[in-house]
Write an enzyme that holds these catalytic residues in place. Structure first.
Site, mmCIF file in Angstrom:
data_model
loop_
_atom_site.group_PDB
_atom_site.id
_atom_site.type_symbol
_atom_site.label_atom_id
_atom_site.label_comp_id
_atom_site.label_asym_id
_atom_site.label_seq_id
_atom_site.Cartn_x
_atom_site.Cartn_y
_atom_site.Cartn_z
ATOM 1 C CG ASP A 68 -8.180 23.288 -55.085
ATOM 2 O OD1 ASP A 68 -9.330 23.037 -54.580
ATOM 3 O OD2 ASP A 68 -7.677 24.139 -55.653
ATOM 4 C CB VAL A 69 -12.528 20.060 -52.549
ATOM 5 C CG1 VAL A 69 -12.058 18.782 -51.654
ATOM 6 C CG2 VAL A 69 -12.526 21.342 -51.922
ATOM 7 C CE1 TYR A 156 -17.384 27.649 -42.710
ATOM 8 C CE2 TYR A 156 -19.064 28.004 -41.393
ATOM 9 C CZ TYR A 156 -17.989 26.979 -41.898
ATOM 10 O OH TYR A 156 -17.603 25.803 -41.134
ATOM 11 C CE LYS A 160 -18.820 24.489 -44.289
ATOM 12 N NZ LYS A 160 -18.275 23.503 -44.552
ATOM 13 C CB THR A 191 -10.225 22.503 -36.043
ATOM 14 O OG1 THR A 191 -11.132 23.382 -36.548
ATOM 15 C CG2 THR A 191 -11.086 21.273 -35.631
HETATM 16 N N1 LIG Z 1 -14.092 23.743 -36.537
HETATM 17 C C1 LIG Z 1 -15.146 24.419 -36.540
HETATM 18 O O1 LIG Z 1 -15.486 24.847 -35.530
HETATM 19 C C2 LIG Z 1 -16.080 23.860 -37.489
HETATM 20 C C3 LIG Z 1 -17.553 23.904 -37.204
HETATM 21 C C4 LIG Z 1 -18.420 23.720 -38.090
HETATM 22 C C5 LIG Z 1 -17.933 23.187 -39.313
HETATM 23 N N2 LIG Z 1 -16.786 22.996 -39.609
HETATM 24 C C6 LIG Z 1 -16.412 22.490 -40.900
HETATM 25 O O2 LIG Z 1 -15.594 21.275 -40.820
HETATM 26 C C7 LIG Z 1 -14.724 21.152 -41.829
HETATM 27 C C8 LIG Z 1 -13.328 20.996 -41.356
HETATM 28 O O3 LIG Z 1 -12.780 21.940 -40.830
HETATM 29 P P1 LIG Z 1 -11.846 22.065 -39.673
HETATM 30 O O4 LIG Z 1 -12.477 22.595 -38.533
HETATM 31 O O5 LIG Z 1 -11.259 20.668 -39.569
HETATM 32 O O6 LIG Z 1 -10.694 22.900 -40.236
HETATM 33 P P2 LIG Z 1 -9.035 22.992 -40.521
HETATM 34 O O7 LIG Z 1 -8.746 24.043 -41.170
HETATM 35 O O8 LIG Z 1 -8.428 22.219 -39.373
HETATM 36 O O9 LIG Z 1 -9.192 21.805 -41.619
HETATM 37 C C9 LIG Z 1 -9.531 22.210 -43.072
HETATM 38 C C10 LIG Z 1 -8.741 21.134 -44.159
HETATM 39 O O10 LIG Z 1 -9.259 21.457 -45.269
HETATM 40 C C11 LIG Z 1 -8.210 21.678 -46.155
HETATM 41 N N3 LIG Z 1 -8.513 22.525 -47.279
HETATM 42 C C12 LIG Z 1 -8.825 23.606 -47.575
HETATM 43 N N4 LIG Z 1 -9.207 24.306 -48.845
HETATM 44 C C13 LIG Z 1 -8.986 23.188 -49.696
HETATM 45 C C14 LIG Z 1 -9.320 22.914 -50.639
HETATM 46 N N5 LIG Z 1 -9.664 23.759 -51.687
HETATM 47 N N6 LIG Z 1 -9.161 21.521 -51.145
HETATM 48 C C15 LIG Z 1 -8.689 20.691 -50.449
HETATM 49 N N7 LIG Z 1 -8.615 20.776 -49.098
HETATM 50 C C16 LIG Z 1 -8.603 22.109 -48.465
HETATM 51 C C17 LIG Z 1 -7.023 22.247 -45.328
HETATM 52 O O11 LIG Z 1 -5.862 22.207 -45.894
HETATM 53 C C18 LIG Z 1 -7.110 21.706 -43.949
HETATM 54 O O12 LIG Z 1 -6.345 20.575 -44.036
HETATM 55 C C19 LIG Z 1 -14.811 22.361 -42.824
HETATM 56 O O13 LIG Z 1 -15.642 22.145 -43.877
HETATM 57 C C20 LIG Z 1 -15.478 23.395 -41.979
HETATM 58 O O14 LIG Z 1 -16.424 24.385 -42.582
HETATM 59 C C21 LIG Z 1 -15.795 23.283 -38.771
#
Ligand SMILES: NC(=O)c1ccc[n+]([C@@H]2O[C@H](COP(=O)([O-])OP(=O)(O)OC[C@H]3O[C@@H](n4cnc5c(N)ncnc54)[C@H](O)[C@@H]3O)[C@@H](O)[C@H]2O)c1
Length: 275
Positions: A68-69, A156, A160, A191
């Site tokens: 858990d980060v 959010y 970020k 995603t």
């Molecule tokens: N998908 C998008 O459009 C997008 C755009 C910009 C930024 N992001 C960023 O990219 C990163 C990854 O997101 P994604 O799109 O792969 O989403 P996702 O939901 O597919 O993956 C996120 C992962 O983080 C894990 N997670 C959540 N809370 C956690 C915690 N407290 N400790 C450990 N793990 C935890 C989840 O279990 C999941 O496996 C995130 O930081 C998100 O904010 C995503």
């Protein structure tokens, strides 16, 4: 087994990498890519079953850990495993999102998002400062929403923007030790987080048209940007943000003129009233 067609600068043979949020989306794509390039990969996620399933599919050189980060003790355990110099690459992708306009947002939700996204990044970067050795590299996953403010994404976006700031501080503090730190800022990537869980968009077509490349990105497209930043091709790149957003932050696109319209028809259009 690394891909023989890769340039030597992209190969990560012999390096140990921790990827957070590795059970899904961008983190999972990054874990796959780093493993394919020869790194020993540790997949950290609160969803340890998902991370374990991917690690098992990758096979030798991949393992999963429950992380858990936002949990300081969990990071301390990982640091004890690698400190002072046992980790080469840290990719911090774990994050959550929720949409709420300021008038209806709750303090509990604000704190929860900041706790995972920003406190989690602080703990990840502190762990990197203690455990990543010379020649190592760190990438945090910020967002386009950490570059451009967006309605409904106050918590959010604030988290970020903060991810980018913290990552630059880490870049400055770790530069002399030969550890590079950069952020990627993905736009809309297909995603779980970009579906109903987080960025629910009512008019999907209009949303996609607002992206200059007219489509969402694929998690592999972000993973490849991260792969560049952690590899030796980026040996002089530190303290920067790499946008992976299909051009969205580059500026505004003006509406195209209707190509079938004649100049006379165009001239006949009423002039908009200025207020
Ligand atoms: N998908 C998008 O459009 C997008 C755009 C910009 C930024 N992001 C960023 O990219 C990163 C990854 O997101 P994604 O799109 O792969 O989403 P996702 O939901 O597919 O993956 C996120 C992962 O983080 C894990 N997670 C959540 N809370 C956690 C915690 N407290 N400790 C450990 N793990 C935890 C989840 O279990 C999941 O496996 C995130 O930081 C998100 O904010 C995503």
């Amino acid at each position: 087994m690394t891909d023989a067609r890769l340039p030597a600068t992209a190969v990560l043979d012999g390096r140990t990498a921790l990827v957070t949020g590795a059970a899904s989306g961008i983190g999972a794509a990054t874990a796959r890519l780093l493993h394919a390039r020869g790194a020993t990969v540790v997949l950290g996620d609160i969803d340890v079953d998902g991370a374990g399933a991917l690690a098992a599919a990758l096979g030798d050189g991949a393992s999963a850990v429950r992380l858990d980060v936002a949990d300081e003790a969990a990071w301390d355990q990982l640091v004890a495993r690698w400190a002072p110099d046992g980790l080469d690459v840290l990719v911090h992708s774990a994050g959550i999102a929720q949409r709420a306009e300021l008038a209806s947002a709750t303090l509990d939700d604000f704190r929860r998002i900041v706790d995972v996204n920003l406190v989690g990044t602080f703990l990840a970067l502190r762990a990197a400062a203690r455990a990543v050795g010379r020649g190592g590299a760190v990438v945090t996953v910020s967002s386009l929403r950490g570059v451009l403010a967006t309605t409904g994404l106050g918590a959010y976006g604030a988290s970020k923007f903060g991810v980018r700031a913290l990552t630059r501080v880490a870049a400055l503090e770790l530069a002399e030790r030969g550890v590079r730190c950069n952020s990627v800022c993905p736009g809309s990537i297909a995603t779980d987080i970009s579906s109903s869980k987080g960025f629910d968009v009512v008019d999907v077509d209009a949303y996609l048209r607002s992206i200059p490349m007219q489509r969402q990105g694929h998690p592999d497209e972000v993973a490849r940007a991260i792969g560049f930043l952690v590899g030796d091709d980026a040996s002089y790149v530190t303290g920067t943000d790499l946008l992976v957003d299909g051009g969205t932050a580059a500026g505004r696109t003006t509406p195209r003129l209707d190509r079938d319209e004649t100049p006379d028809q165009r001239a006949d259009r009423p002039t908009p009233t200025m207020r």
